[in-house]
Design a protein around this motif. Structure first.
Motif, PDB file in Angstrom:
ATOM      1  N   GLY A 284     -14.575 -14.642   1.714  1.00  0.00           N
ATOM      2  CA  GLY A 284     -15.303 -13.425   2.081  1.00  0.00           C
ATOM      3  C   GLY A 284     -14.545 -12.618   3.123  1.00  0.00           C
ATOM      4  N   ILE A 285     -14.423 -11.325   2.887  1.00  0.00           N
ATOM      5  CA  ILE A 285     -13.717 -10.439   3.811  1.00  0.00           C
ATOM      6  C   ILE A 285     -14.746  -9.702   4.657  1.00  0.00           C
ATOM      7  N   PRO A 286     -14.655  -9.789   5.987  1.00  0.00           N
ATOM      8  CA  PRO A 286     -15.633  -9.096   6.838  1.00  0.00           C
ATOM      9  C   PRO A 286     -15.499  -7.587   6.727  1.00  0.00           C
ATOM     10  N   THR A 287     -16.610  -6.886   6.835  1.00  0.00           N
ATOM     11  CA  THR A 287     -16.560  -5.423   6.850  1.00  0.00           C
ATOM     12  C   THR A 287     -16.066  -4.956   8.216  1.00  0.00           C
ATOM     13  N   LEU A 288     -15.447  -3.793   8.222  1.00  0.00           N
ATOM     14  CA  LEU A 288     -14.842  -3.278   9.451  1.00  0.00           C
ATOM     15  C   LEU A 288     -15.896  -2.602  10.325  1.00  0.00           C
ATOM     16  N   PRO A 289     -16.130  -3.095  11.542  1.00  0.00           N
ATOM     17  CA  PRO A 289     -17.079  -2.432  12.442  1.00  0.00           C
ATOM     18  C   PRO A 289     -16.591  -1.038  12.812  1.00  0.00           C
ATOM     19  N   LEU A 290     -17.477  -0.098  12.856  1.00  0.00           N
ATOM     20  CA  LEU A 290     -17.156   1.286  13.149  1.00  0.00           C
ATOM     21  C   LEU A 290     -16.560   1.404  14.561  1.00  0.00           C
ATOM     22  N   GLY A 291     -15.397   2.062  14.650  1.00  0.00           N
ATOM     23  CA  GLY A 291     -14.812   2.373  15.949  1.00  0.00           C
ATOM     24  C   GLY A 291     -14.241   1.204  16.714  1.00  0.00           C
ATOM     25  N   ILE A 292     -14.073   0.025  16.081  1.00  0.00           N
ATOM     26  CA  ILE A 292     -13.622  -1.150  16.822  1.00  0.00           C
ATOM     27  C   ILE A 292     -12.236  -0.953  17.416  1.00  0.00           C
ATOM     28  N   SER A 293     -11.362  -0.217  16.729  1.00  0.00           N
ATOM     29  CA  SER A 293     -10.020   0.019  17.257  1.00  0.00           C
ATOM     30  C   SER A 293     -10.074   0.852  18.533  1.00  0.00           C
ATOM     31  N   PHE A 294     -11.003   1.798  18.587  1.00  0.00           N
ATOM     32  CA  PHE A 294     -11.093   2.688  19.735  1.00  0.00           C
ATOM     33  C   PHE A 294     -11.721   1.994  20.938  1.00  0.00           C
ATOM     34  N   TYR A 295     -12.894   1.359  20.737  1.00  0.00           N
ATOM     35  CA  TYR A 295     -13.539   0.773  21.920  1.00  0.00           C
ATOM     36  C   TYR A 295     -12.813  -0.472  22.408  1.00  0.00           C
ATOM     37  N   THR A 296     -12.080  -1.161  21.523  1.00  0.00           N
ATOM     38  CA  THR A 296     -11.275  -2.305  21.971  1.00  0.00           C
ATOM     39  C   THR A 296     -10.161  -1.848  22.901  1.00  0.00           C
ATOM     40  N   PHE A 297      -9.487  -0.764  22.542  1.00  0.00           N
ATOM     41  CA  PHE A 297      -8.413  -0.246  23.389  1.00  0.00           C
ATOM     42  C   PHE A 297      -8.963   0.247  24.723  1.00  0.00           C
ATOM     43  N   GLN A 298     -10.167   0.809  24.717  1.00  0.00           N
ATOM     44  CA  GLN A 298     -10.742   1.284  25.976  1.00  0.00           C
ATOM     45  C   GLN A 298     -11.054   0.131  26.926  1.00  0.00           C
ATOM     46  N   THR A 299     -11.697  -0.901  26.406  1.00  0.00           N
ATOM     47  CA  THR A 299     -12.043  -2.029  27.282  1.00  0.00           C
ATOM     48  C   THR A 299     -10.782  -2.765  27.746  1.00  0.00           C
TER      49      THR A 299
END
Length: 468
Positions: A114-129
């Motif tokens: 099973g392939i997980p669905t991509l959470p919205l905006g994860i690339s952006f908020y990960t870089f911010q934190t």
């Protein structure tokens, strides 16, 4: 929920603004945080828990890093834990599928995973934190003691799903105390309307031509049609993403925040280096500060400089999507930047401006082919068609019809992608102040009217950077 929707524009945003300005000063951040979590949960009802978990873990790590009695060894361990958690979540949700599919292709295996669905905006908020934790570790900023303020920074709805990437150091002083006045609100509202018009009137409409071209069988695409299509995508992605950034910056102003600019007319650049100083500025700034400089930047020997550039651009491509075409796109631009820095930089200064501009546009347009086609076979086929290698016709009646239909829109988009309208407006303001104020009012009313009409009457409303 997207900004370019009727629900956001006429329901979510007005309610949030009314509550934000009607309640006392101490409730403003709570209102904005609640609205931000609701905004995110509207599109990601499950993954809002992941966002909240990321907020809580990074807040605790920041608090421990900021303790006076934290030893150097413990601080480094905390930084590693943060990197493993944040990068690990990003890698799992965004790249697990790519890794599994690549392994299956290499071994000719069938893996039923099973392939997980991509959470919205994860690339952006990960870089911010990450920027927050790294800056606290470096001593550049102090830890945020308020969980509410840190949660607001990490999840603020104007930029949580598609940027711009706001570094904590740039907004630290605005979280607890910021200037809120009518002038700032009005300026933000105008900026939001400009971004909305860019998105729905320009990006969506010119993007329809590219959708038509991309859907055509390869044998039916003439050379001119291929160029017309990819140039349409070149304009679409600019107005799509810069429009969303304008809306985010405008929304920030409406609530008292000052986000940095994210685009500075990138298509007027005259080199690849300059283009990337003008395109997605917050992203480039993040990679420069936290990756490129950490590797030694350009204060190293030639071979290490090449290594640093390729590492940064490999990661840049990979950040944009879990597909090898994005890696190829990143390495393509990394190669061009290496060539410019090592060989072309000095000689380009003597080229005519028109030649430098044509050089930039040619390689950027080709780059968007790498970006847009996830299937490498389709990508190469399209490139062959562009350069007349596949035996396709140079021109046909179909492309003439399309160019006639989209000619006016092409011209408007090309002009709007340049600083010329802004310069003319400033000149007009200096010479005809009273008429300018009236013209501006009519202009923004027209933008609102036509943008609303489009949202009511059209179902074509993609957003390219939501998949990242």
């Amino acid at each position: 929920m997207v900004f370019s929707s009727l629900f956001f524009t006429f329901a979510f945003l007005p309610v949030t603004v009314i509550l934000y300005y009607s309640l006392g000063k101490h409730f403003k951040n709570i209102v904005l945080l609640t609205a931000s979590l609701f905004f995110y949960a509207w599109g990601e009802p499950v993954y809002v828990l992941l966002l909240c978990g990321s907020i809580l873990i990074n807040y605790c790590i920041g608090a421990l890093l900021g303790r006076d009695d934290a030893s150097r060894r413990n601080r480094k361990l905390l930084l590693i834990i943060s990197l493993v958690f944040n990068v690990g979540c990003l890698a799992y949700f965004k790249y697990f599928g790519l890794i599994i599919c690549t392994i299956a292709d290499i071994g000719s295996w069938h893996l039923n995973v099973g392939i997980p669905t991509l959470p919205l905006g994860i690339s952006f908020y990960t870089f911010q934190t990450l920027s927050y934790v790294i800056d606290v570790y470096r001593g550049k900023v102090k830890q945020q003691k308020s969980l509410i303020l840190f949660a607001l920074y990490s999840s603020m709805f104007p930029q949580v799903v598609a940027g711009p990437i706001v570094k904590y150091a740039d907004i630290e002083s605005q979280l607890a105390d910021r200037r809120i006045n009518f002038q700032g609100f009005y300026s933000g509202m105008r900026r939001f309307l400009c971004g909305l018009a860019k998105k729905v009137l320009l990006a969506n409409n010119i993007g329809m031509l590219w959708s038509e071209v991309k859907a055509m069988p390869g044998t039916e695409i003439s050379v001119l049609m291929a160029w017309a299509g990819i140039i349409a995508f070149t304009l679409q992605i600019y107005f799509d993403f810069s429009g969303y950034s304008d809306m985010a910056i405008g929304l920030g102003k409406m609530f008292g925040y000052r986000f940095k600019e994210n685009f500075q007319y990138p298509y007027i650049a005259q080199s690849i280096s300059e283009f990337w100083r003008r395109w997605h500025i917050s992203f480039g700034s993040w990679f420069k500060e936290y990756v490129y400089i950490s590797l030694g930047g350009n204060r190293v020997g030639t071979w290490k400089l090449i290594r640093n550039l390729f590492i940064v651009w490999f990661l840049t491509g990979l950040w944009h999507g879990a597909s090898w075409n994005f890696v190829l796109w990143g390495l393509y631009f990394g190669t061009l930047l290496v060539i410019e820095k090592l060989f072309l930089q000095k000689s380009m200064a003597h080229w005519p401006k028109a030649v430098r501009h044509i050089y930039l546009l040619l390689f950027v347009v080709i780059g968007w082919v790498f970006f847009e086609f996830t299937n490498l076979t389709d990508m190469m086929s399209f490139l062959q068609t562009m350069f007349g290698i596949g035996g396709n016709a140079l021109i046909d009646n179909q492309v003439i019809v399309k160019l006639k239909a989209y000619a006016a829109l092409y011209i408007v988009c090309i002009i709007a992608a340049s600083p010329w309208p802004k310069k003319r407006a400033l000149l007009f303001k200096r010479n005809h102040g009273n008429i300018y104020r009236l013209a501006v009012t009519v202009y923004y009313c027209a933008l609102m009217f036509f943008s609303t009409a489009y949202m009511v009457g059209s179902t074509y409303n993609p957003f390219i950077y939501f998949r990242f």
